[in-house]
Design an enzyme around this catalytic site. Structure first.
Site: not given
Length: 188
Positions: A90, A100, A103, A105
């Site tokens: 990334r 991407r 990812d 989160d």
């Protein structure tokens, strides 16, 4: 006397990718997380194919959610998630909502609320996104998102067309499942 850190459940991480081999990249990210001494992988949703959010002119995403157990505070877990992203190729700085390789989160940490620069928990837009709520619902439909409500009720409030655009894929990204399959095959 040394006090052992208290391991907490109910910490949920969102995973997404739309470049390369998203399922393999998410599986690798989960393997890296689970290898950390202060993170234990508890559960992994199915991967879901989802339309891009924000910037529409890009490949579809694959999204999933994982539950981990950890003694780390959100502010200490977040840099570890960012390191896994970097290890997965990334590159930040390509613009918000863009393509991407991986990812991660930090979506939810039980009833914990953190609102500081660089670290906001629960994720500030978690409650409005079907591509996160659907896999989170699979793992924890009754989980409470502080200040917003239960996952199931929030998902019900999302537009039906947006919910139906989130399609489960017929595969697993749980690295523990892959390890069990290969160890079973070698035992034969």
């Amino acid at each position: 006397m040394v006090t052992e850190p208290r391991w907490r459940r109910g910490v949920f991480i969102g995973l997404g990718a739309n470049l390369g081999d998203p399922c393999a990249q998410m599986r690798d990210a989960l393997r890296r997380l689970d290898a950390m001494p202060e993170v234990r992988l508890r559960a992994v949703s199915r991967p879901y194919r989802t339309p891009p959010w924000g910037l529409r002119e890009q490949p579809e995403f694959t999204n999933a959610v994982a539950e981990v157990e950890t003694p780390l505070a959100a502010a200490d877990l977040l840099p570890r998630l960012l390191a896994v992203e970097r290890d997965g190729g990334r590159e930040r700085g390509g613009g918000r909502w863009g393509p991407r390789t991986i990812d991660l989160d930090l979506l939810l940490d039980g009833a914990t609320v953190v609102d500081r620069s660089g670290c906001r928990v629960p994720h500030p837009r978690l409650h409005e996104r079907a591509f996160v709520l659907v896999p989170l619902w699979e793992l924890a439909p009754q989980a409470m998102i502080p200040g917003r409500g239960r996952v199931a009720a929030l998902l019900d409030a999302i537009d039906a067309a947006e919910r139906s655009a989130v399609a489960a894929l017929p595969t697993s990204i749980d690295p523990r499942a892959a390890a069990r399959r290969s160890s079973g095959a070698s035992a034969r």
